[in-house]
Write an enzyme that holds these catalytic residues in place. Sequence first.
Site, short mmCIF file in Angstrom:
data_model
loop_
_atom_site.label_atom_id
_atom_site.label_comp_id
_atom_site.label_asym_id
_atom_site.label_seq_id
_atom_site.Cartn_x
_atom_site.Cartn_y
_atom_site.Cartn_z
N GLY A 265 0.82 -1.19 0.00
CA GLY A 265 0.00 0.00 0.00
C GLY A 265 0.86 1.25 0.00
O GLY A 265 2.10 1.18 0.02
N VAL A 266 0.19 2.40 -0.02
CA VAL A 266 0.89 3.68 -0.11
C VAL A 266 1.04 4.29 1.27
O VAL A 266 0.16 4.16 2.12
CB VAL A 266 0.11 4.65 -1.02
CG1 VAL A 266 0.82 5.99 -1.13
CG2 VAL A 266 -0.06 4.04 -2.40
N GLY A 267 2.16 4.98 1.52
CA GLY A 267 2.31 5.72 2.76
C GLY A 267 3.69 5.58 3.35
O GLY A 267 4.57 4.87 2.83
N ASN A 268 3.87 6.27 4.47
CA ASN A 268 5.18 6.32 5.09
C ASN A 268 5.61 4.98 5.67
O ASN A 268 6.78 4.60 5.60
CB ASN A 268 5.19 7.39 6.19
CG ASN A 268 5.00 8.78 5.61
OD1 ASN A 268 5.48 9.08 4.52
ND2 ASN A 268 4.28 9.63 6.32
N GLU B 55 -0.52 -2.24 -7.01
CA GLU B 55 -1.33 -1.27 -7.75
C GLU B 55 -0.61 0.06 -7.91
O GLU B 55 -0.83 0.78 -8.88
CB GLU B 55 -2.69 -1.06 -7.07
CG GLU B 55 -2.62 -0.51 -5.66
CD GLU B 55 -3.98 -0.40 -5.02
OE1 GLU B 55 -4.95 -1.00 -5.54
OE2 GLU B 55 -4.09 0.29 -4.00
N ILE C 66 -6.50 1.47 9.94
CA ILE C 66 -6.81 2.45 10.98
C ILE C 66 -6.82 1.77 12.34
O ILE C 66 -6.26 2.29 13.30
CB ILE C 66 -8.14 3.15 10.68
CG1 ILE C 66 -8.00 4.04 9.44
CG2 ILE C 66 -8.62 3.98 11.89
CD1 ILE C 66 -9.29 4.67 8.97
N ASN D 286 -10.47 7.61 3.71
CA ASN D 286 -10.23 7.61 2.26
C ASN D 286 -11.11 6.58 1.57
O ASN D 286 -11.97 6.91 0.78
CB ASN D 286 -8.76 7.33 1.97
CG ASN D 286 -7.85 8.42 2.50
OD1 ASN D 286 -8.23 9.58 2.57
ND2 ASN D 286 -6.64 8.05 2.87
N LYS E 40 -3.13 9.94 17.70
CA LYS E 40 -3.46 11.17 18.43
C LYS E 40 -2.68 11.28 19.73
O LYS E 40 -3.25 11.58 20.79
CB LYS E 40 -4.97 11.25 18.70
CG LYS E 40 -5.83 11.30 17.45
CD LYS E 40 -5.66 12.61 16.71
CE LYS E 40 -6.62 12.71 15.52
NZ LYS E 40 -6.41 13.96 14.74
#
EC number: 2.8.3.18
Length: 505
Positions: free
Chosen positions: A272-275, A297, A367, A387, A411
Amino acid sequence: MLLDATSRVQNPALRQRLMSAREAAELIPAGANVGMSGFTGAGYPKLIPQALAARISAENAAGRPFRIGLWTGASTAPELDGALARVNGVEMRLPYQSDPTSRKLINAGQMEYTDIHLSHVAQYVWFGFLGKLDVAVIEVAGILPDGRLVPSTSVGNNKTWLEQADKIILEVNSLQNPGLEGMHDIYYGTQLPPKRVPIPLVQVGDHIGEPYLHCDLSKVIAVVETHQPDRNSAFAEPDAVSQAIAGHLIEFLQHEVKLGRLGPDLLPLQSGVGNIANAVLAGLDQGPFEHLTAYTEVLQDGMLQMLKSGKLAYASATALSLSPAAAELFEREIAFFRQRIVLRPQEISNHPEVIRRLGLIAMNSMIEADIYGNVNSTHVMGSSIMNGIGGSGDFARNAYMSIFMTPSTAKGGAISCIVPMVSHVDHTEHDVQIIVTEQGLADLRGLSPKERAKLVIEKCAHPDYRPALRDYVRRAAEGAPGLHTPHLLDEAFSWHTRYLREGHM
């Protein structure tokens, strides 16, 4: 090959349909379903959506309501999603978005949103489930003399939009590198049930189609020339949490090799995408595995670096999602990358049949997860979309190994990402094999629900939340009506309601 630099529009008939973005936007009627190109900030039309937004704003100001249905490959960029959302110009959005203005409207009930598995979108359109597609607005890198289209930095659902739309508008972007020609593999062999045949793709690098998109030239009502860059966002440098997650995962993969369940070159990777994903890829780039491949993808910075280092031999995707620095590297060395990257339609990059056949290692973010292994990857506190599910479900259900990753808290510690019961289920316990946080890794394969709960708490939950989770499991085992998957139904979502009430779980 593409013609001289004077124009990327080489077909004489289509040159007669050249016009401005404003003129092209005038051809899109109110209430139309519009399929636009674009996938994670790559290959989306740059000028027409902004011209359409200006038209919508003027029409609404004059008392003439104007909204459209917006269909894409996945998320796009502020020039498309953001521009149309800011003028409240979208009635229905599908199948995925990541724009903050769109998100705000969706969660306020002012924009309808259908969140769909990305592999399902094209076939749903072919089946007629989503209604009529009126207009396709597609960015391409060029138009050949015979009318074939050179795709740009994403393919997404463009093949289907071109085939299914009543009318087509092409945005020809001369800033797209001409070296993209030959990097795509557009497969035209899919059919509707009951006439379907197997997709003949058995290796990551197989080319089963052709490098170009086709369309009925009689449907093209406008061609707009542009010279605009993709929107490339920088990724953050891997922090200690992301590096810890990567470390746990790489150690686990090494153990799987030692046990003989994986070979030293692993299996094709999906990320997947992200840091966090980039941190994992950076770890793999420094790790002990060689001759890796990727069937995913989105190709992002980490995989580009792995291709350069030689750790990754080949990568298949539907789009690029690169930081400015990585995009510059790609542009500069496109001849090198064209030999090692193929871009496919997302109905192929995300196809369950191919994913199962190739035996992917699927690594996706989430999440939250609950103690029994259910995963929420789309909603905050149960009712607010973040998203969307994107392609994670396509890969998780069908992969050889299904991995989900997240920091243990969010958080600043006010939210535990490991909870008694997820507030929204995207991936059930049956599709989730491995959960990883910076605290550790839980391998859930072959475990009963109660065994999974113990492992998730001890391996993945933050120490601040472990006592409460242990207490929940203990009391559920004493008071639940059934002891296979013990839950206290009046408390299962109490952590979420406490956060909404008090600002802390």
